[in-house]
Design a protein around this motif. Structure first.
Motif, PDB file in Angstrom:
ATOM      1  N   VAL A 110       1.651  65.753   0.708  1.00 25.93           N
ATOM      2  CA  VAL A 110       0.599  65.222   1.581  1.00 25.93           C
ATOM      3  C   VAL A 110       0.184  63.831   1.107  1.00 25.93           C
ATOM      4  N   ALA A 111       0.052  63.661  -0.207  1.00 26.82           N
ATOM      5  CA  ALA A 111      -0.319  62.357  -0.757  1.00 26.82           C
ATOM      6  C   ALA A 111       0.702  61.296  -0.403  1.00 26.82           C
ATOM      7  N   ALA A 112       1.969  61.681  -0.356  1.00 32.06           N
ATOM      8  CA  ALA A 112       3.013  60.733  -0.012  1.00 32.06           C
ATOM      9  C   ALA A 112       2.990  60.348   1.469  1.00 32.06           C
ATOM     10  N   MET A 113       2.556  61.256   2.293  1.00 32.82           N
ATOM     11  CA  MET A 113       2.544  61.004   3.744  1.00 32.82           C
ATOM     12  C   MET A 113       1.220  60.474   4.252  1.00 32.82           C
ATOM     13  N   TRP A 114       0.195  60.462   3.398  1.00 32.57           N
ATOM     14  CA  TRP A 114      -1.125  59.998   3.794  1.00 32.57           C
ATOM     15  C   TRP A 114      -1.044  58.513   4.165  1.00 32.57           C
ATOM     16  N   PRO A 115      -1.548  58.135   5.301  1.00 32.36           N
ATOM     17  CA  PRO A 115      -1.447  56.723   5.689  1.00 32.36           C
ATOM     18  C   PRO A 115      -2.259  55.812   4.763  1.00 32.36           C
ATOM     19  N   ARG A 126      -0.196  53.129  -8.671  1.00 30.86           N
ATOM     20  CA  ARG A 126       0.320  51.973  -7.928  1.00 30.86           C
ATOM     21  C   ARG A 126       0.066  52.086  -6.426  1.00 30.86           C
ATOM     22  N   ALA A 127      -0.684  53.119  -6.042  1.00 29.99           N
ATOM     23  CA  ALA A 127      -1.042  53.359  -4.639  1.00 29.99           C
ATOM     24  C   ALA A 127       0.186  53.539  -3.745  1.00 29.99           C
ATOM     25  N   ILE A 128       1.260  54.056  -4.319  1.00 27.51           N
ATOM     26  CA  ILE A 128       2.440  54.389  -3.517  1.00 27.51           C
ATOM     27  C   ILE A 128       2.170  55.665  -2.747  1.00 27.51           C
ATOM     28  N   VAL A 129       1.375  56.545  -3.349  1.00 25.85           N
ATOM     29  CA  VAL A 129       0.878  57.751  -2.678  1.00 25.85           C
ATOM     30  C   VAL A 129      -0.639  57.650  -2.662  1.00 25.85           C
TER      31      VAL A 129
END
Length: 122
Positions: free
Chosen positions: A115-120, A58-61
């Motif tokens: 990191v995936a969660a914080m990636w812009p 879902r591109a949340i991360v």
């Protein structure tokens, strides 16, 4: 959802089933603490892998990093658990340092998910 995601979900479901089997074995066998630990690793990381795929899809991360983290959960928890199960039943491990390698890869996978969660997002 791509083929890799579907494969990882299928593998995570198998991890969950194996985790339940190992929990039952640990409850019925004397001195089976290794099986209980293996069960826990599988049962904790199977839903983590599935949830990670869901949020990546879902591109949340960050999608690619999320898939890498989910694959890490599946591979590392399986490696860790397989080593403990072999030690319980065969009296030897999978290979030297297999369980610590699996544990280290689990830690790395959690960091990759962070990191995936914080990636812009673009």
């Amino acid at each position: 959802m791509n083929g890799a995601s579907r494969l990882l979900i299928g593998l995570a479901a198998i991890m969950g089933a194996c985790g339940v089997i190992l929990a039952a074995a640990a409850a019925h066998l004397p001195d089976a603490t290794r099986l209980a630990a293996a069960s826990s690793m599988l049962l904790f990381h199977a839903p983590a892998a599935i949830a990670t795929i869901a949020v990546a899809d879902r591109a949340i991360v960050h999608t690619k990093l999320g898939i890498v983290a989910a694959a890490g959960f599946v591979i590392a928890a399986s490696l860790f658990a397989a080593d403990l199960v072999l030690r319980q039943y065969a009296g030897h491990g999978l290979f030297p340092m297999a369980a610590p390698t699996g544990g280290t890869l689990l830690i790395v996978s959690w960091v990759v998910l962070a990191v995936a969660a914080m990636w812009p997002r673009r």
